[in-house]
Design a protein around this motif. Structure first.
Motif, PDB file in Angstrom:
ATOM      1  N   ALA A  94      36.576   9.509 -45.261  1.00 49.21           N
ATOM      2  CA  ALA A  94      36.142   8.190 -45.712  1.00 49.21           C
ATOM      3  C   ALA A  94      35.205   8.367 -46.908  1.00 49.21           C
ATOM      4  N   THR A  95      35.392   7.517 -47.932  1.00 47.37           N
ATOM      5  CA  THR A  95      34.615   7.618 -49.164  1.00 47.37           C
ATOM      6  C   THR A  95      33.736   6.381 -49.339  1.00 47.37           C
ATOM      7  N   TYR A  96      32.485   6.606 -49.783  1.00 49.06           N
ATOM      8  CA  TYR A  96      31.507   5.533 -49.968  1.00 49.06           C
ATOM      9  C   TYR A  96      30.853   5.676 -51.332  1.00 49.06           C
ATOM     10  N   ARG A  97      30.600   4.526 -51.972  1.00 47.28           N
ATOM     11  CA  ARG A  97      29.912   4.531 -53.254  1.00 47.28           C
ATOM     12  C   ARG A  97      28.416   4.751 -53.034  1.00 47.28           C
ATOM     13  N   THR A  98      27.786   5.434 -53.972  1.00 46.28           N
ATOM     14  CA  THR A  98      26.339   5.596 -53.956  1.00 46.28           C
ATOM     15  C   THR A  98      25.858   5.886 -55.363  1.00 46.28           C
ATOM     16  N   ASP A  99      24.696   5.355 -55.725  1.00 46.31           N
ATOM     17  CA  ASP A  99      24.170   5.552 -57.074  1.00 46.31           C
ATOM     18  C   ASP A  99      23.635   6.959 -57.282  1.00 46.31           C
ATOM     19  N   HIS A 100      23.249   7.603 -56.177  1.00 49.03           N
ATOM     20  CA  HIS A 100      22.630   8.922 -56.307  1.00 49.03           C
ATOM     21  C   HIS A 100      23.249   9.895 -55.300  1.00 49.03           C
ATOM     22  N   PRO A 101      24.489  10.303 -55.524  1.00 51.57           N
ATOM     23  CA  PRO A 101      25.112  11.248 -54.595  1.00 51.57           C
ATOM     24  C   PRO A 101      24.377  12.578 -54.521  1.00 51.57           C
ATOM     25  N   GLU A 102      23.650  12.920 -55.578  1.00 55.48           N
ATOM     26  CA  GLU A 102      22.934  14.201 -55.563  1.00 55.48           C
ATOM     27  C   GLU A 102      21.815  14.218 -54.516  1.00 55.48           C
ATOM     28  N   ARG A 103      21.365  13.044 -54.081  1.00 51.34           N
ATOM     29  CA  ARG A 103      20.289  12.984 -53.096  1.00 51.34           C
ATOM     30  C   ARG A 103      20.794  13.145 -51.662  1.00 51.34           C
ATOM     31  N   VAL A 104      22.090  13.001 -51.456  1.00 49.47           N
ATOM     32  CA  VAL A 104      22.639  13.067 -50.098  1.00 49.47           C
ATOM     33  C   VAL A 104      22.767  14.526 -49.679  1.00 49.47           C
ATOM     34  N   ALA A 105      22.068  14.888 -48.601  1.00 50.05           N
ATOM     35  CA  ALA A 105      22.065  16.282 -48.138  1.00 50.05           C
ATOM     36  C   ALA A 105      22.934  16.484 -46.899  1.00 50.05           C
ATOM     37  N   LYS A 106      22.956  15.503 -45.978  1.00 48.97           N
ATOM     38  CA  LYS A 106      23.705  15.631 -44.734  1.00 48.97           C
ATOM     39  C   LYS A 106      24.352  14.301 -44.372  1.00 48.97           C
ATOM     40  N   ALA A 107      25.405  14.375 -43.582  1.00 48.65           N
ATOM     41  CA  ALA A 107      26.054  13.173 -43.059  1.00 48.65           C
ATOM     42  C   ALA A 107      26.280  13.354 -41.561  1.00 48.65           C
ATOM     43  N   ARG A 108      25.993  12.307 -40.800  1.00 39.70           N
ATOM     44  CA  ARG A 108      26.146  12.344 -39.349  1.00 39.70           C
ATOM     45  C   ARG A 108      26.859  11.092 -38.861  1.00 39.70           C
ATOM     46  N   LEU A 109      27.765  11.290 -37.912  1.00 41.87           N
ATOM     47  CA  LEU A 109      28.433  10.192 -37.226  1.00 41.87           C
ATOM     48  C   LEU A 109      27.749  10.049 -35.875  1.00 41.87           C
ATOM     49  N   MET A 110      27.171   8.877 -35.595  1.00 38.10           N
ATOM     50  CA  MET A 110      26.344   8.712 -34.400  1.00 38.10           C
ATOM     51  C   MET A 110      26.892   7.601 -33.516  1.00 38.10           C
ATOM     52  N   ARG A 111      27.172   7.962 -32.256  1.00 39.03           N
ATOM     53  CA  ARG A 111      27.731   7.004 -31.300  1.00 39.03           C
ATOM     54  C   ARG A 111      26.599   6.119 -30.770  1.00 39.03           C
ATOM     55  N   PRO A 112      26.812   4.798 -30.708  1.00 43.78           N
ATOM     56  CA  PRO A 112      25.745   3.903 -30.246  1.00 43.78           C
ATOM     57  C   PRO A 112      25.463   4.072 -28.760  1.00 43.78           C
ATOM     58  N   SER A 113      24.231   3.814 -28.393  1.00 45.08           N
ATOM     59  CA  SER A 113      23.754   4.027 -27.028  1.00 45.08           C
ATOM     60  C   SER A 113      24.197   2.919 -26.080  1.00 45.08           C
ATOM     61  N   ALA A 114      24.278   3.285 -24.797  1.00 41.77           N
ATOM     62  CA  ALA A 114      24.346   2.353 -23.675  1.00 41.77           C
ATOM     63  C   ALA A 114      23.487   3.004 -22.603  1.00 41.77           C
ATOM     64  N   VAL A 115      22.263   2.497 -22.408  1.00 41.45           N
ATOM     65  CA  VAL A 115      21.251   3.239 -21.658  1.00 41.45           C
ATOM     66  C   VAL A 115      20.682   2.417 -20.512  1.00 41.45           C
ATOM     67  N   THR A 116      20.414   3.081 -19.397  1.00 40.20           N
ATOM     68  CA  THR A 116      19.698   2.502 -18.270  1.00 40.20           C
ATOM     69  C   THR A 116      19.110   3.620 -17.432  1.00 40.20           C
ATOM     70  N   HIS A 117      17.963   3.372 -16.821  1.00 41.19           N
ATOM     71  CA  HIS A 117      17.331   4.357 -15.940  1.00 41.19           C
ATOM     72  C   HIS A 117      17.223   5.727 -16.613  1.00 41.19           C
ATOM     73  N   THR A 118      16.823   5.733 -17.869  1.00 38.03           N
ATOM     74  CA  THR A 118      16.701   6.921 -18.732  1.00 38.03           C
ATOM     75  C   THR A 118      18.017   7.678 -18.883  1.00 38.03           C
ATOM     76  N   THR A 119      19.117   7.109 -18.408  1.00 33.30           N
ATOM     77  CA  THR A 119      20.429   7.758 -18.484  1.00 33.30           C
ATOM     78  C   THR A 119      21.216   7.160 -19.645  1.00 33.30           C
ATOM     79  N   ASP A 120      21.543   8.002 -20.629  1.00 27.65           N
ATOM     80  CA  ASP A 120      22.334   7.575 -21.782  1.00 27.65           C
ATOM     81  C   ASP A 120      23.336   8.682 -22.085  1.00 27.65           C
ATOM     82  N   VAL A 121      24.523   8.564 -21.517  1.00 26.29           N
ATOM     83  CA  VAL A 121      25.539   9.598 -21.732  1.00 26.29           C
ATOM     84  C   VAL A 121      26.402   9.283 -22.946  1.00 26.29           C
ATOM     85  N   GLU A 122      26.123   8.168 -23.616  1.00 26.30           N
ATOM     86  CA  GLU A 122      26.916   7.763 -24.766  1.00 26.30           C
ATOM     87  C   GLU A 122      26.456   8.431 -26.062  1.00 26.30           C
TER      88      GLU A 122
END
Length: 666
Positions: A587-615
């Protein structure tokens, strides 16, 4: 008291210069001069005032971060038992009856939808009591919610009528039998019990055996009825009469009052143990999908078993495994797990294995589930407490040794450390079984890439901690906050501390302290703007002497990490890009300063209860750049990147995150 002491000081300070000096000292924050403050309360007040000044300074916030309470209109304040981030960027806060029996008795169940960006709230009609249900993200972005509360517990001394399970048999192969709540069961001696829930008893099935295995029939004789296996269901019943006369330890057969003829002959009850013992919470079978776009609950087929305190975990093929929980008579599930298919909206039996309630199960390499031993409280101390790898395909469980304080994993926190490719899992804190006063500062990490994985000690928390919430951040750190040292914050043991864990250095460093204490029934999750929201807390008592009953904490607080204070106005920014990942997994995204981008992460959203978040999980992405854009590459491993909606974050070299872009991975 401190305020009165301050007023005394002001009245006795007749010299205008003295008053001006005091304002300067505390307002500008130079050196605190306390010589004129004789009362201890005044000293405390001045200290608090200086602390408020200090934590508001840009230098402090750039190093430790900051907290801000959320302004919630009174009609939207609720007991946050569950919290889940949706791909619309809104947070679903589910209370159900919210651990309030009055609301349960009145059928008053709450769900609130919060938009963190606009700070707006919306009440959602809630069709069942989802208090202590299970939930997980589905591939299409809906949230599956299953289980909840059928009945509140009765403690020792509160049980006036004997209660227990009644197994109902139906020997009619032609039809199922529906029995309404309030159905009575009568013994030959005339003792009666009444059901507390509706129940449907399935029709009987032909008995297994050789085809045509029917006894010889003489001329003129009717053939014998084909043997059947009776359909069976179970329902919780209570004695009609109070007192010990209705207690029974032995199984007996009961007529069902109101049935006549063949129905009466084919349908009957078989009692289980019916006692005056403590009666635990009881679960429900109800299952719903929450639609984030329509913003409503949509009913799907109910589970095959009732569950209260279950864990729901997404699998690599998009299906969902439901594990553990208390059943329809308040007994812990013996291991009758089941699987939900979001395509058919139906449940089927899963591999059998016993776990305590709310077990922390993480999807790992090869589609195996890793059990950290974290759980939330119901089940014997000597069963299902050892961590290990569970292979669902062979239903085998390989124990993983090395965990320090193995008898203090209840109410602990655990997570798949970032990035998920490292396959390292961490457990933090925890306490003894049940209402134990014991808690541990232990953390431990296991590397599942090893041939023979073993837990190794990590750095200790500042003190023994139960109910700790841990959140993966876009810069690969883990933010941990709150908790208490004793069971449900007993003896005013809430911990007003927060810290970051760095997986690379295997060390903690301090973060700004929260202003709201949180223990049991609290949650924390990452927001799309890179901040962390915290919710809930259900203390047993409100005072150090444990004499005043606790009140549910309805305030919300949001933590802004240091990087956003240092560089928030100049954070990386992505524009455009697809909403669905293509077949080439890029997937490609526009950015004005690509030189500033050091890392990319895909993060799954949480579903949490009783301190348990397996998502929650964070996946490292391949990254390429050109003059005006960045392109990310997503690994093609469904056990690493299970199907669903994800937040895409990029960070600069200082760890400053962009705002998230949402993308669906199929």
């Amino acid at each position: 008291m401190a305020r009165n002491a301050e007023n005394k000081y002001r009245k006795s300070s007749r010299n205008k210069t003295t008053r001006t000096t005091r304002r300067t000292v505390l307002g500008v924050g130079g050196i605190m001069v306390l010589a004129g403050l004789n009362a201890p309360a005044a000293v405390e007040f001045a200290g608090e005032e200086y602390h408020e000044y200090k934590i508001a300074q840009p230098e402090y916030q750039a190093k430790y971060g900051s907290w801000r309470r959320v302004d919630i209109p009174a009609k939207y304040r609720t007991n946050a038992i569950h919290a889940a981030l949706l791909h619309t960027g809104k947070v679903l806060i589910v209370a159900g009856s919210g651990n309030e029996q009055k609301k349960f008795n009145a059928g008053s169940f709450d769900t609130v939808l919060w938009d963190p960006k606009a700070n707006t709230f919306k009440k959602i009609p809630t069709p069942a009591d989802f208090f202590c249900s299970g939930h997980t993200q589905l591939p299409d972005g809906r949230l599956l919610v299953a289980g909840g509360t059928a009945r509140y517990e009765l403690l020792d001394g509160e049980v006036k009528r004997a209660g227990g399970g009644m197994r109902i048999k139906n020997e009619n192969p032609l039809k199922a039998v529906f029995l309404k709540k309030g159905t009575r069961f009568r013994s030959p001696a005339g003792v009666e019990y009444v059901s507390r829930f509706d129940v449907t008893v399935p029709k009987a099935k032909p008995a297994a055996g050789p085809a045509g295995a029917v006894g010889a029939v003489r001329p003129g004789q009717a053939p014998a009825p084909a043997p059947v296996v009776a359909g069976e269901a179970r329902v919780f019943v209570e004695a009609v009469d109070a007192g010990p006369m209705s207690v029974t330890e032995q199984q007996a057969q009961y007529d069902i009052v109101g049935l006549t003829g063949k129905d009466a002959a084919n349908t009957y009850g078989l009692s289980e143990k019916i006692t005056l013992d403590k009666q635990d919470f009881q679960g429900i079978r109800a299952a719903y999908e929450f639609d984030p776009v329509a913003e409503r609950y949509v009913p799907v087929d109910p589970m095959q078993k009732a569950r209260w305190y279950p864990t729901l975990v997404g699998l690599d093929d998009g299906r969902v495994l439901a594990v553990s929980g208390l059943d329809d008579v308040g007994m812990i599930d013996p291991g009758d797990n089941e699987i939900y298919d979001p395509r058919t909206k139906k449940w089927s039996p899963g591999p059998k294995r016993y776990f305590p309630t709310y077990p922390a199960l993480f999807l790992t390499k090869g589609g195996k589930l890793f059990y950290t031993s974290s759980n939330a409280g119901y089940g014997p101390a000597d069963q299902g407490r050892e961590p290990g790898l569970w292979d669902l395909r062979t239903n085998t469980f390989r124990k993983v040794p090395g965990l320090r304080d193995p008898d203090e994993t209840e109410t602990s926190s655990s997570l798949l450390l970032p990035p998920a490719q490292d396959q390292k899992v961490m457990i933090l804190g925890g306490g003894g079984v049940g209402e134990s006063r014991r808690s541990t500062p232990r953390t431990a990490v296991v590397d599942l890439k090893q041939d023979n994985p073993v837990f190794k000690d990590g750095p200790d928390l500042p003190q023994g901690t139960r109910y700790l919430n841990s959140v993966i951040m876009p810069d690969d750190s883990v933010f941990t906050t709150n908790g208490s040292e004793d069971y449900r914050g007993r003896s005013a043991s809430n911990i007003f501390k927060a810290q970051f864990y760095d997986p690379k250095s295997n060390a903690f460093h301090e973060a700004a302290a929260p202003t709201v204490g949180r223990n049991y029934h609290s949650e924390a999750l990452l927001l799309p703007d890179g901040r962390v929201a915290t919710f809930g807390s259900d203390p047993l008592f409100d005072d150090q002497q444990n004499t005043k009953l606790g009140h549910f904490e309805q305030r919300m607080e949001v933590f802004t990490p240091p990087a956003l204070h240092r560089n928030g106005k100049n954070r990386p920014a992505l524009e455009g890009g697809p909403q669905e990942l293509g077949k080439d997994r890029r997937a490609t995204y526009r950015t004005d300063h690509p030189e500033r981008v050091a890392k990319a992460r895909l993060m799954r959203p949480s579903a949490v209860t009783h301190t348990t978040d397996v998502e929650q999980r964070s996946i490292e992405l391949g990254l390429t750049k050109d003059a005006h854009s960045v392109t990310v590459a997503v690994p093609d491993d469904r056990a690493l990147v299970p199907p669903g909606w994800y937040m895409l974050f990029v960070t600069d070299a200082q760890g400053t995150p962009s705002e998230a872009r949402w993308i669906q991975v199929k």
